[in-house]
Design a protein around this motif. Structure first.
Motif, PDB file in Angstrom:
ATOM      1  N   GLY A 326     149.606  47.901 -31.826  1.00 30.14           N
ATOM      2  CA  GLY A 326     149.843  47.855 -33.322  1.00 30.14           C
ATOM      3  C   GLY A 326     148.618  48.992 -33.455  1.00 30.14           C
ATOM      4  O   GLY A 326     148.150  49.744 -32.559  1.00 30.14           O
ATOM      5  N   ILE A 327     148.278  49.151 -34.831  1.00 32.61           N
ATOM      6  CA  ILE A 327     147.280  50.136 -35.269  1.00 32.61           C
ATOM      7  C   ILE A 327     146.099  49.490 -35.876  1.00 32.61           C
ATOM      8  O   ILE A 327     146.498  48.894 -36.673  1.00 32.61           O
ATOM      9  N   VAL A 328     144.834  49.948 -35.677  1.00 36.89           N
ATOM     10  CA  VAL A 328     143.796  49.388 -36.368  1.00 36.89           C
ATOM     11  C   VAL A 328     143.496  50.302 -37.645  1.00 36.89           C
ATOM     12  O   VAL A 328     143.352  51.504 -37.751  1.00 36.89           O
ATOM     13  N   LEU A 329     143.608  49.508 -39.089  1.00 35.67           N
ATOM     14  CA  LEU A 329     143.489  50.252 -40.168  1.00 35.67           C
ATOM     15  C   LEU A 329     142.523  49.790 -41.152  1.00 35.67           C
ATOM     16  O   LEU A 329     142.243  48.422 -41.161  1.00 35.67           O
ATOM     17  N   ASP A 330     141.985  50.638 -42.069  1.00 36.12           N
ATOM     18  CA  ASP A 330     141.263  50.041 -43.060  1.00 36.12           C
ATOM     19  C   ASP A 330     141.975  49.562 -44.080  1.00 36.12           C
ATOM     20  O   ASP A 330     143.058  50.015 -44.562  1.00 36.12           O
ATOM     21  N   SER A 331     141.731  48.334 -44.657  1.00 35.23           N
ATOM     22  CA  SER A 331     142.406  47.561 -45.527  1.00 35.23           C
ATOM     23  C   SER A 331     142.660  48.084 -46.819  1.00 35.23           C
ATOM     24  O   SER A 331     143.727  48.032 -47.423  1.00 35.23           O
ATOM     25  N   GLU A 332     141.986  49.208 -47.220  1.00 31.04           N
ATOM     26  CA  GLU A 332     141.770  49.492 -48.727  1.00 31.04           C
ATOM     27  C   GLU A 332     142.590  50.963 -48.679  1.00 31.04           C
ATOM     28  O   GLU A 332     143.471  51.221 -49.656  1.00 31.04           O
ATOM     29  N   THR A 333     142.421  51.603 -47.526  1.00 28.98           N
ATOM     30  CA  THR A 333     142.770  52.876 -47.663  1.00 28.98           C
ATOM     31  C   THR A 333     144.011  53.501 -46.528  1.00 28.98           C
ATOM     32  O   THR A 333     144.719  54.306 -46.623  1.00 28.98           O
ATOM     33  N   ASN A 334     144.118  52.242 -45.699  1.00 31.10           N
ATOM     34  CA  ASN A 334     144.986  52.581 -44.455  1.00 31.10           C
ATOM     35  C   ASN A 334     144.793  53.588 -43.713  1.00 31.10           C
ATOM     36  O   ASN A 334     145.525  54.192 -42.844  1.00 31.10           O
ATOM     37  N   ILE A 335     143.367  54.193 -43.608  1.00 32.87           N
ATOM     38  CA  ILE A 335     143.029  55.223 -42.732  1.00 32.87           C
ATOM     39  C   ILE A 335     142.940  54.648 -41.443  1.00 32.87           C
ATOM     40  O   ILE A 335     142.370  53.442 -41.128  1.00 32.87           O
ATOM     41  N   LYS A 336     143.346  55.064 -40.472  1.00 32.24           N
ATOM     42  CA  LYS A 336     143.272  54.842 -39.047  1.00 32.24           C
ATOM     43  C   LYS A 336     141.845  54.914 -38.581  1.00 32.24           C
ATOM     44  O   LYS A 336     140.925  55.504 -38.646  1.00 32.24           O
ATOM     45  N   LEU A 337     141.618  53.713 -37.780  1.00 30.29           N
ATOM     46  CA  LEU A 337     140.259  53.304 -37.153  1.00 30.29           C
ATOM     47  C   LEU A 337     140.257  53.505 -35.519  1.00 30.29           C
ATOM     48  O   LEU A 337     140.209  52.668 -35.106  1.00 30.29           O
ATOM     49  N   PRO A 338     139.889  54.519 -34.952  1.00 24.42           N
ATOM     50  CA  PRO A 338     139.909  54.653 -33.632  1.00 24.42           C
ATOM     51  C   PRO A 338     138.581  53.978 -33.246  1.00 24.42           C
ATOM     52  O   PRO A 338     137.561  53.944 -34.117  1.00 24.42           O
ATOM     53  N   ASN A 339     138.162  53.610 -31.855  1.00 26.98           N
ATOM     54  CA  ASN A 339     137.069  53.261 -31.249  1.00 26.98           C
ATOM     55  C   ASN A 339     136.850  51.759 -32.131  1.00 26.98           C
ATOM     56  O   ASN A 339     135.444  51.507 -31.794  1.00 26.98           O
ATOM     57  N   THR A 340     137.639  51.153 -32.234  1.00 29.01           N
ATOM     58  CA  THR A 340     137.512  49.590 -32.524  1.00 29.01           C
ATOM     59  C   THR A 340     137.511  48.883 -31.431  1.00 29.01           C
ATOM     60  O   THR A 340     138.491  49.107 -30.686  1.00 29.01           O
ATOM     61  N   ILE A 341     136.720  47.949 -31.186  1.00 29.66           N
ATOM     62  CA  ILE A 341     136.911  47.095 -29.999  1.00 29.66           C
ATOM     63  C   ILE A 341     137.755  45.904 -30.441  1.00 29.66           C
ATOM     64  O   ILE A 341     137.585  45.314 -31.526  1.00 29.66           O
ATOM     65  N   VAL A 342     138.576  45.733 -29.737  1.00 31.30           N
ATOM     66  CA  VAL A 342     139.910  44.920 -29.961  1.00 31.30           C
ATOM     67  C   VAL A 342     139.659  43.703 -28.881  1.00 31.30           C
ATOM     68  O   VAL A 342     139.863  44.133 -27.615  1.00 31.30           O
TER      69      VAL A 342
END
Length: 533
Positions: A326-342
């Motif tokens: 999937g894709i990691v997103l900001d909940s308010e803007t739906n901006i994509k969030l790279p470099n997130t530790i999952v």
């Protein structure tokens, strides 16, 4: 008609599957309203076995029973000599233990008697070895009842070629009960077995005893009604990592007779067992199961077209391949969030693996059918995310699950005698000064503070690491500070409230000079928001 004769298999296949809900057996085909068979209703259930005759079967019964010194130990009722003693309960010869060499391509040699000491005139059945193979737990029928087995222990005489000494009857044997199908856990700390002893829910249940440091066994504990049913459960074994329990049962949701089941072992309980599917189970008996490698093993069954009552089959499992992405997103803007530790965790919260979301903010994990998972996220400037996921399909597939994160609030604090708005770092592409999209979220936090404090003025100060020429870094930092100011102005903040300045590499937080780690360099690359009096 199924027999209650103790039976066992030797299965060298390893899988990491846990429980999912079994399909309703009473379902019907909507198109033609014909009843769906038990086998169709259960389906492959996440397993894809191929069974082949092992090539060692006779007109008598054969079952696999563990390994000793890289040899397969087999229980068989092959007649030895014209005066072989016949068991009146089975109309076959009393069972003996045999051993077979295993070639590099998996072929089995002709069987030879395993032990002149362990084989007797009574019926021998399943045995299990300690991890160092210096102790054997074996079962032998009572002289007056071939269907009632007792559990014994013996030790291998040092430097011998199979001389078992100090045989002893385990203390919890009693007249009128049968103890069968022992299995030692991979760590050597537990002995599992099946018995109709006091405390059974019904028929034969699976029990476990602790193997103490001095070699003694604790009193048995019933595995409980998640595993055991009013019908018979036998032939326990564990995966090599000790995380999964395999067993055969006449109960639960099965196709018929004894079916093979798997249950994940939790810290204080067992997960609801899952039928191992119609590619290995049939309306006849498939019994027990223990592992040697990830794909291949043996199973015993009395299914039709065999050579004897029970035959040994080779079993190859082609694993079901599943992934979640999937894709990691900001909940308010739906901006994509790279470099997130999952982080992928099991259902008890133990970490399995972790990754970082890529530049396009995607992540991906391999998962196992019918397994429950927890997914957590960590990213500077965002609250820790928690997500649950259950792999509910029994075929090759990819699950899609986007992860939405919530931002943290900015903090106003005094740092180095300056009052600042503290947020996460602002990111730029390498050697560039345009603000990356993910940092728009961070700058929006600054906008919120400024809107809530209309008299507040800010100095935006940018800093670089010390890679490259000093003059280049100074120029780059000036452009980056100006770029942040431009974003704020374009989003409604008056330019009269903002100033910007670049400091290049002149004010590092970590003065590492020529010996900087990547973490040091990242720390020194920063944008600071200083409140002006």
């Amino acid at each position: 008609m199924k027999t209650s004769l103790s039976i066992f298999i030797c299965l060298f296949w390893c899988t990491l599957f846990s429980q999912g809900p079994i399909n309703m057996l009473a379902s019907r085909n909507v198109t033609n309203d014909k009843p769906i068979s038990k086998s169709e209703a259960i389906g492959a259930n996440g397993f894809n076995f191929e069974l082949l005759d092992a090539g060692i079967n006779s007109k008598y019964s054969e079952f696999g029973s563990g390994f000793f010194r890289n040899k397969l130990i087999m229980v068989s009722s092959k007649k030895l000599g014209a005066l072989a003693k016949i068991d009146p309960n089975t109309n076959e010869a009393y069972k003996d233990l045999f051993c077979l060499d295993i070639s590099s391509n998996g072929q089995l040699s002709l069987p030879l008697l395993f032990s002149r000491i362990l084989n007797t005139n009574d019926s021998e059945d399943l045995l299990a070895f300690s991890p160092d193979q210096h102790t054997v737990y074996f079962t032998r029928s009572s002289s007056n009842n071939s269907l009632e087995y007792k559990l014994y222990k013996a030790h291998l005489e040092p430097d011998s070629h199979g001389n078992w000494i100090n045989q002893e009857l385990i203390h919890f044997n009693k007249d009128g009960i049968s103890i069968e199908t022992p299995f030692v856990s991979p760590d050597g700390n537990k002995l599992y077995f099946s018995s109709n002893m006091e405390g059974s829910i019904g028929g034969f249940d699976i029990f476990v005893s602790e193997i103490n440091a001095d070699g003694s066994l604790s009193d048995p504990i019933n595995l409980g009604n998640t595993i055991n049913t009013p019908l018979n459960e036998k032939y326990p074994s564990l995966s090599r990592d000790g995380k999964y329990l395999y067993f055969s049962s006449e109960g639960h949701e099965n196709i018929g007779g004894y079916d093979l089941f798997v249950s994940k072992i939790l810290s204080n309980s067992y997960k609801t067992p899952r039928n191992m599917g119609n590619t290995i189970n049939s309306s006849y008996d498939e019994v027990a199961y223990f592992l040697a490698n990830k794909k291949d093993g043996y199973v015993s069954s009395n299914r039709q077209n065999g050579k004897g009552s029970f035959d040994i089959y080779t079993a190859t499992n082609e694993e079901i391949t599943q992934t979640i992405k999937g894709i990691v997103l900001d909940s308010e803007t739906n901006i994509k969030l790279p470099n997130t530790i999952v982080i992928l965790k099991d259902e008890e919260g133990l970490e399995i693996t972790r990754t970082r979301s890529k530049e396009d903010a995607t992540y991906k994990f391999d998962v196992v059918p019918f397994e429950s998972y927890q997914i957590s996220t960590e990213k500077d400037g965002f609250k820790q995310g928690y997500f649950e996921f259950f792999a509910d399909r029994n075929y090759n597939t990819t699950y899609i699950k986007n992860l939405t994160l919530t931002t943290t609030e900015p903090v106003i604090a005094k740092v180095e005698e300056e009052l600042r708005i503290i947020i996460e770092n602002i990111y730029f592409d390498f050697a560039k000064y345009s603000v990356k999209e993910e940092s728009h979220i961070s700058l929006n936090k600054i906008i919120k503070v400024l809107e809530e404090n209309p008299d507040m003025k800010l100095a935006i100060n940018a800093h670089t690491d010390n890679v490259g020429k000093e003059s280049y870094n100074l120029n780059l930092s000036n452009k980056r500070a100006a770029s942040a100011v431009t974003y704020l102005i374009n989003n409604g903040i008056s330019k009269d409230r903002l100033t910007s300045k670049g400091f290049g590499e002149s004010k590092p937080l970590i003065d590492c000079k020529t010996n900087c780690s990547e973490e040091d360099l990242q720390t020194n690359r920063r944008v600071e928001f200083v409140i002006i009096d």
